[in-house]
Each structure stands twice: as structure tokens, then as C-alpha cells.
Design a protein around this motif. Structure first.
Motif, PDB file in Angstrom:
ATOM      1  N   THR A  93       0.854  -1.181   0.000  1.00  7.94           N
ATOM      2  CA  THR A  93       0.000   0.000   0.000  1.00  7.94           C
ATOM      3  C   THR A  93       0.888   1.229   0.000  1.00  7.94           C
ATOM      4  O   THR A  93       1.631   1.469   0.963  1.00  7.94           O
TER       5      THR A  93
ATOM      6  N   VAL B 215      -2.727   4.113  -2.321  1.00  8.30           N
ATOM      7  CA  VAL B 215      -2.820   3.254  -3.504  1.00  8.30           C
ATOM      8  C   VAL B 215      -2.522   1.827  -3.053  1.00  8.30           C
ATOM      9  O   VAL B 215      -1.414   1.523  -2.620  1.00  8.30           O
TER      10      VAL B 215
ATOM     11  N   VAL C 246      -2.909  -2.375  -9.327  1.00  6.71           N
ATOM     12  CA  VAL C 246      -3.596  -1.401  -8.479  1.00  6.71           C
ATOM     13  C   VAL C 246      -5.030  -1.867  -8.324  1.00  6.71           C
ATOM     14  O   VAL C 246      -5.748  -2.042  -9.316  1.00  6.71           O
TER      15      VAL C 246
ATOM     16  N   THR D 267      -7.691   2.960  -4.921  1.00 10.48           N
ATOM     17  CA  THR D 267      -7.046   4.245  -4.637  1.00 10.48           C
ATOM     18  C   THR D 267      -7.985   5.061  -3.767  1.00 10.48           C
ATOM     19  O   THR D 267      -9.215   4.883  -3.827  1.00 10.48           O
TER      20      THR D 267
ATOM     21  N   TYR E  41      -8.204   9.188  -2.004  1.00 16.84           N
ATOM     22  CA  TYR E  41      -7.656  10.512  -1.728  1.00 16.84           C
ATOM     23  C   TYR E  41      -8.605  11.205  -0.772  1.00 16.84           C
ATOM     24  O   TYR E  41      -9.825  11.135  -0.945  1.00 16.84           O
TER      25      TYR E  41
ATOM     26  N   LEU F 289      -2.493  11.848  -3.857  1.00 13.49           N
ATOM     27  CA  LEU F 289      -2.800  10.653  -4.641  1.00 13.49           C
ATOM     28  C   LEU F 289      -1.830  10.497  -5.801  1.00 13.49           C
ATOM     29  O   LEU F 289      -1.333   9.406  -6.068  1.00 13.49           O
TER      30      LEU F 289
ATOM     31  N   SER G 267       1.345   9.193  -4.448  1.00 15.13           N
ATOM     32  CA  SER G 267       1.211   7.773  -4.078  1.00 15.13           C
ATOM     33  C   SER G 267       1.269   6.873  -5.307  1.00 15.13           C
ATOM     34  O   SER G 267       1.882   5.805  -5.275  1.00 15.13           O
ATOM     35  N   LEU G 268       0.621   7.304  -6.386  1.00 15.70           N
ATOM     36  CA  LEU G 268       0.662   6.524  -7.629  1.00 15.70           C
ATOM     37  C   LEU G 268       2.084   6.447  -8.184  1.00 15.70           C
ATOM     38  O   LEU G 268       2.519   5.395  -8.664  1.00 15.70           O
TER      39      LEU G 268
END
Length: 193
Positions: free
Chosen positions: A6, A26, A33, A36, A38, A155, A158-159
């Protein structure tokens, strides 16, 4: 590359690590994935002042978080949805010392119950895997072919972080986060957050 983890990223309102004002999550299971999330976060009282430098970096203002959930609600969501038995329970962050510090400080400020988490740092892994002039997230994610789209959007960051791990898993053939970190001369860390 069936790694599971994660990826997380926090933005803060000020220099206090307890001042989390945004979270990106994520979840990756078996190299894909699967979820997700946010959320803006209303920082706890005493940690809720927004410094101009931080606002300049991420663009989040006090009015944006006025009706946002508090950290403790998001922490409860994390604990309910990511249990130690889950294959994606290993947390990953770019400069994980910062993000784990935010969790620890914000959780303490909100009176939450700490729990143990395993985590890995993509900054450390990128330094071992790539030869770059800078190992900041934009440079490391570009090297991984997962360039950050909007740096300092939790987000998006994180991606990009997840993209680094997936690239390193592909390069190493690792089938778990423990295998991946060992391949790059590191190990999973454990902290009570």
C-alpha cells in the motif's frame, strides 16, 4: 511481479508532523492497483495552522479542509481496511521517515491507538537501483517510467511511489516486498505508528 503493498503520501499544513491535511492511498495486490483513495484532512487543534510555504507547495488552504474528516477517521479506515493479514499491508512511501512520522504524530495528537506496521522506503530503494542526479520523487518516478503527474497532490505522489515499486519488482523479479527490499540491499522496516 506479484508484489503487494500500500503506497501512501501525506501533505502537511505546517512544520508539525501532526498537521496532516491530505492523504493519498494506492493499494497494489499481486502487481495490480486494486484501490485508490484521496482525502483532505482537517488537522487536529493545535496543529491546524497553515504556513504559507506549505500552501505554496500543495495549494491546500484552511477553507479546503474545514469540512474534511479528521485524521482519526482516516486512521480507522486504514486499520479496518488494511489488516496485517492482508498481502498489501506493507506501507510504502517516498521518504518513508516523513510519512511514518506524520502517522505517528497525527495519531498521537488525535488520541488514536498505535499499531505495528511494516514499511519500505522508495527513496532508499531508488538510491540502490537507479543512477540519478536527484532521487526526489519526480526524478525517481521518471526513471521508473511512472512519472508523477501532479507533484504534491497526495494521490498523484502515491501513484508515482507505487510505480517505482512496480518497476523495481519487474527489474528484480521479486515476488514479495521482503524479497524486493532484500534484492536492493535493504529490508522491511517496522514501526509502531
Amino acid at each position: 511481479m506479484p508484489v503487494s503493498f500500500t503506497a501512501i503520501d501525506f501533505e502537511t499544513a505546517n512544520r508539525s508532523p501532526a498537521s496532516a491535511c491530505a492523504l493519498g492511498v494506492v493499494r497494489v495486490r499481486d502487481g495490480q492497483v486494486v484501490d485508490t483513495r484521496y482525502s483532505l484532512i482537517r488537522p487536529p487543534l493545535g496543529h491546524d495552522g497553515f504556513e504559507p510555504g506549505n500552501v505554496r507547495i500543495h495549494g491546500i488552504r484552511p477553507a479546503d479542509v474545514a469540512h474534511a474528516p479528521t485524521f482519526d477517521l482516516l486512521w480507522d479506515w486504514m486499520c479496518e481496511n488494511i489488516s496485517p493479514e492482508d498481502p498489501d499491508s506493507v506501507l510504502v512511501a517516498h521518504n518513508a521517515v516523513f510519512d511514518t512520522g506524520v502517522i505517528k504524530a497525527a495519531n498521537r495528537a488525535c488520541g488514536g491507538t498505535a499499531r505495528n506496521w511494516d514499511y519500505a522506503c522508495t527513496l532508499r530503494l531508488a538510491r540502490a537501483a537507479y543512477t540519478l542526479r536527484s532521487y526526489a520523487l519526480p526524478s525517481a518516478s521518471r526513471a521508473a517510467g511512472a512519472e508523477v503527474v501532479e507533484h504534491h497532490n497526495a494521490l498523484s505522489d502515491s501513484l508515482a511511489c507505487a510505480g517505482i515499486v512496480l518497476d523495481l519488482a519487474r527489474r528484480s523479479g521479486a515476488r514479495s516486498m521482503a524479497e524486493l527490499t532484500a534484492h536492493y540491499g535493504d529490508r522491511l522496516q517496522r514501526a509502531t505508528l
